[in-house]
Design a protein around this motif. Structure first.
Motif, PDB file in Angstrom:
ATOM      1  N   ASP A  16     -17.057   9.771 -32.274  1.00  0.00           N
ATOM      2  CA  ASP A  16     -16.068  10.528 -31.503  1.00  0.00           C
ATOM      3  C   ASP A  16     -15.433  11.620 -32.359  1.00  0.00           C
ATOM      4  O   ASP A  16     -15.204  12.739 -31.891  1.00  0.00           O
ATOM      5  CB  ASP A  16     -14.982   9.600 -30.942  1.00  0.00           C
ATOM      6  N   PHE A  19     -18.023  14.437 -32.736  1.00  0.00           N
ATOM      7  CA  PHE A  19     -18.116  15.205 -31.495  1.00  0.00           C
ATOM      8  C   PHE A  19     -16.922  16.131 -31.336  1.00  0.00           C
ATOM      9  O   PHE A  19     -17.050  17.277 -30.928  1.00  0.00           O
ATOM     10  CB  PHE A  19     -18.167  14.272 -30.275  1.00  0.00           C
ATOM     11  N   PRO A 114     -14.518  12.279 -22.448  1.00  0.00           N
ATOM     12  CA  PRO A 114     -15.702  12.477 -21.605  1.00  0.00           C
ATOM     13  C   PRO A 114     -16.968  12.062 -22.369  1.00  0.00           C
ATOM     14  O   PRO A 114     -17.021  12.185 -23.586  1.00  0.00           O
ATOM     15  CB  PRO A 114     -15.697  13.974 -21.315  1.00  0.00           C
ATOM     16  N   GLY A 115     -17.960  11.602 -21.636  1.00  0.00           N
ATOM     17  CA  GLY A 115     -19.216  11.202 -22.263  1.00  0.00           C
ATOM     18  C   GLY A 115     -20.100  12.388 -22.628  1.00  0.00           C
ATOM     19  O   GLY A 115     -20.948  12.288 -23.499  1.00  0.00           O
ATOM     20  N   GLU A 116     -19.898  13.503 -21.948  1.00  0.00           N
ATOM     21  CA  GLU A 116     -20.747  14.668 -22.187  1.00  0.00           C
ATOM     22  C   GLU A 116     -20.065  15.670 -23.103  1.00  0.00           C
ATOM     23  O   GLU A 116     -18.895  15.986 -22.934  1.00  0.00           O
ATOM     24  CB  GLU A 116     -21.049  15.375 -20.866  1.00  0.00           C
ATOM     25  N   PHE A 117     -20.860  16.207 -24.028  1.00  0.00           N
ATOM     26  CA  PHE A 117     -20.346  17.154 -25.011  1.00  0.00           C
ATOM     27  C   PHE A 117     -19.726  18.388 -24.349  1.00  0.00           C
ATOM     28  O   PHE A 117     -18.650  18.830 -24.735  1.00  0.00           O
ATOM     29  CB  PHE A 117     -21.468  17.556 -25.967  1.00  0.00           C
ATOM     30  N   SER A 118     -20.392  18.920 -23.316  1.00  0.00           N
ATOM     31  CA  SER A 118     -19.871  20.135 -22.659  1.00  0.00           C
ATOM     32  C   SER A 118     -18.493  19.875 -22.050  1.00  0.00           C
ATOM     33  O   SER A 118     -17.611  20.735 -22.077  1.00  0.00           O
ATOM     34  CB  SER A 118     -20.840  20.627 -21.590  1.00  0.00           C
ATOM     35  N   LYS A 119     -18.311  18.689 -21.484  1.00  0.00           N
ATOM     36  CA  LYS A 119     -17.015  18.344 -20.894  1.00  0.00           C
ATOM     37  C   LYS A 119     -15.958  18.141 -21.982  1.00  0.00           C
ATOM     38  O   LYS A 119     -14.794  18.500 -21.797  1.00  0.00           O
ATOM     39  CB  LYS A 119     -17.128  17.076 -20.045  1.00  0.00           C
ATOM     40  N   LYS A 121     -15.867  19.666 -24.862  1.00  0.00           N
ATOM     41  CA  LYS A 121     -15.514  21.009 -25.315  1.00  0.00           C
ATOM     42  C   LYS A 121     -14.512  21.643 -24.342  1.00  0.00           C
ATOM     43  O   LYS A 121     -13.498  22.210 -24.746  1.00  0.00           O
ATOM     44  CB  LYS A 121     -16.802  21.836 -25.361  1.00  0.00           C
TER      45      LYS A 121
END
Length: 148
Positions: A16, A19, A114-119, A121
């Motif tokens: 985490d 990320f 969030p589980g997704e990198f784009s989210k 960010k």
């Protein structure tokens, strides 16, 4: 927006933290990031920094060893020199009772990881821009949870 934001991330999950750092790097915002891995380290870091060198924002995970995020938030808000430190809860869980509790204890925002990198960010970018626009004041309860 400020010239540079000094951010502090308190999270025991190394992935985490990585990320979070990558998301910050990709946002291209003028920030510096320090990470600590548990609540004891967090409180030590704050006391060593002194009131004049506090981070601009603390992203605080709730589930950490030795001293959890809730204990840290309580301690931070009870101490005069840290009381105005903006704390954004950054947690995997989204339990309404906990959300209400940390809101009542003075956290500025709540982010469910969030589980997704784009989210991730997107939500970090939003947090920094919203928090700075509102001058780090706690919003109304219905705007407390930030969604990506």
């Amino acid at each position: 927006m400020k010239q540079q934001y000094n951010l502090l991330l308190a999270d025991d999950d190394e992935d985490d933290c990585d990320f979070f750092k990558e998301a910050l790097d990709e946002l291209l915002l003028p920030t510096s990031l320090v990470t600590v891995n548990d609540g004891v380290q967090l409180m030590d870091f704050l006391s060593e920094s002194g009131a004049e060198n506090l981070p601009d924002i603390l992203f605080l995970d709730l589930n950490m060893p030795r001293k959890n995020g809730l204990e840290c938030l309580t301690e931070i808000k009870q101490q005069e020199e840290y009381r105005n430190l903006p704390v954004i809860i950054f947690s995997t869980s989204l339990d309404r009772d906990i959300v209400d509790l940390v809101y009542g204890k003075g956290a500025v925002y709540y982010i469910q990881k969030p589980g997704e990198f784009s989210k991730l960010k997107k939500v970090i970018g939003s947090a920094l821009s919203i928090a700075s626009e509102s001058n780090f004041k706690q919003p109304a309860r219905e705007n407390f949870i930030l969604q990506p």
